[in-house]
Write an enzyme that holds these catalytic residues in place. Sequence first.
Site, PDB file in Angstrom:
ATOM      1  N   TRP A  90       0.798  -1.075   0.025  1.00  0.00           N
ATOM      2  CA  TRP A  90       0.183   0.056   0.077  1.00  0.00           C
ATOM      3  C   TRP A  90       0.895   1.255   0.121  1.00  0.00           C
ATOM      4  O   TRP A  90       0.532   2.273  -0.736  1.00  0.00           O
ATOM      5  CB  TRP A  90      -1.098   0.270   1.130  1.00  0.00           C
ATOM      6  CG  TRP A  90      -1.952  -1.280   1.006  1.00  0.00           C
ATOM      7  CD1 TRP A  90      -1.913  -2.222   1.842  1.00  0.00           C
ATOM      8  CD2 TRP A  90      -2.860  -1.332   0.128  1.00  0.00           C
ATOM      9  NE1 TRP A  90      -2.923  -3.167   1.249  1.00  0.00           N
ATOM     10  CE2 TRP A  90      -3.753  -2.479   0.254  1.00  0.00           C
ATOM     11  CE3 TRP A  90      -3.260  -0.690  -1.137  1.00  0.00           C
ATOM     12  CZ2 TRP A  90      -4.658  -2.914  -0.531  1.00  0.00           C
ATOM     13  CZ3 TRP A  90      -4.487  -0.943  -1.915  1.00  0.00           C
ATOM     14  CH2 TRP A  90      -4.933  -2.343  -1.717  1.00  0.00           C
ATOM     15  N   ASP A 138      -1.013   6.918   6.125  1.00  0.00           N
ATOM     16  CA  ASP A 138      -2.006   6.065   5.932  1.00  0.00           C
ATOM     17  C   ASP A 138      -2.343   5.085   6.969  1.00  0.00           C
ATOM     18  O   ASP A 138      -1.498   4.279   7.064  1.00  0.00           O
ATOM     19  CB  ASP A 138      -2.144   5.491   4.480  1.00  0.00           C
ATOM     20  CG  ASP A 138      -2.957   4.363   4.023  1.00  0.00           C
ATOM     21  OD1 ASP A 138      -4.114   4.390   4.732  1.00  0.00           O
ATOM     22  OD2 ASP A 138      -2.761   3.756   2.866  1.00  0.00           O
ATOM     23  N   LYS A 161     -12.247  -1.164   7.708  1.00  0.00           N
ATOM     24  CA  LYS A 161     -11.566  -1.974   8.645  1.00  0.00           C
ATOM     25  C   LYS A 161     -11.670  -1.811   9.860  1.00  0.00           C
ATOM     26  O   LYS A 161     -11.854  -2.719  10.842  1.00  0.00           O
ATOM     27  CB  LYS A 161      -9.919  -2.305   8.134  1.00  0.00           C
ATOM     28  CG  LYS A 161      -9.353  -2.142   6.632  1.00  0.00           C
ATOM     29  CD  LYS A 161      -8.069  -2.115   6.298  1.00  0.00           C
ATOM     30  CE  LYS A 161      -7.656  -1.957   4.896  1.00  0.00           C
ATOM     31  NZ  LYS A 161      -8.080  -3.478   4.080  1.00  0.00           N
TER      32      LYS A 161
END
Length: 361
Positions: free
Chosen positions: A102, A172, A196
């Site tokens: 990511w 992030d 999440k």
Amino acid sequence: MAYTYNFNAGPGVLPMEVLKEAQEELHNYQGIGASILEISHRSKEYEAIHYEAQQMIKELLALSSDYEVLFLHGGASLQFSMLPINFLTEGRTAGYIYSGTWSGKAWREAQKIGKTLVLASGEQESFQRMPDLSDLNIPEQLVYVHLTSNETIDGVQYRNFPNVGNIPLVADMSSDIFSRPIEASRFSLIYAGAQKNIGPAGVTIVIAHRLFLERASGTIPDMLSYNTHVKHHSLYNTPPVFSVYLVNLVLKWIVNQGGVHGVSARNEQKAKLLYDVLDNSGGFYSGLAYKNSRSLMNITFRTFSPEIEERLLVELEQEGFMGLKGHRDAGHLRASIYNALPYEHCKALADFLIDFQKRNG
């Protein structure tokens, strides 16, 4: 059969209390005669949800009024480009820490916008360990330093964050926001897809310091401008109303669990339970991540042979364990144990893994 234990990596498990409350209110929200799915985002009922959620986010992270909280579309993936579009203008350079899939995607998107510099990388160790951030060489002219706090695919997570001096630090935190106490005020901008730890897919949380926002470009399309959304309180266009509503309920659930500290204590217990199974298996199971980088949210592991691993996945599914097949980029197995996953579900998985080893070891 109906699945009993949800270890999906995202969208992930939601608190049962939240699902029940949303179900009860779905047809008639607080007696107004309409569903939350049907009301205007300009209505007083929705605005109460919206502003209350923004305030709870700041309170849970102990942030001052100097921060803005935005509800945006596009997931964290849009933030990979929206961040550099706003700040990585001509003549500027952004620093990226490359710790896995990511963070790599965020870095590659930024390269399309402007000049970037990789400050540290975990690539040489196959992203099984977070890069060492203790002695970063950070040029003073960087417009920001970006990192990903938890890499869901490889199961690695930062324990501590780097000292970057006066340079804005951006993170992030899609997969571990509100999972443990952090000094959030060290960051100039945090973004997180909700699906999440804080709600369903469809809304992305962006938390930004006003001084950092002042550095943003003023010559970009309105929908891609953070300052557009700040000016209009995240109501410039129709927000993802139902997703924000569920985020509001999840935030209240976190408060009722004792806040971030209470949730963190349970997350530590859940992770220890499963990592102990791996470490005490005599090599039958082994974790993919180095111990000093192990994630408390995504536990990645393998068995000693591909055949045994395939048998394990089949039996897990038969016994009602959902989402344990690892991501295609890393393979093997992955147990995602986000905030809402009960300790009892981790105990059930731990007991099953121990029993499976006895029968196949």
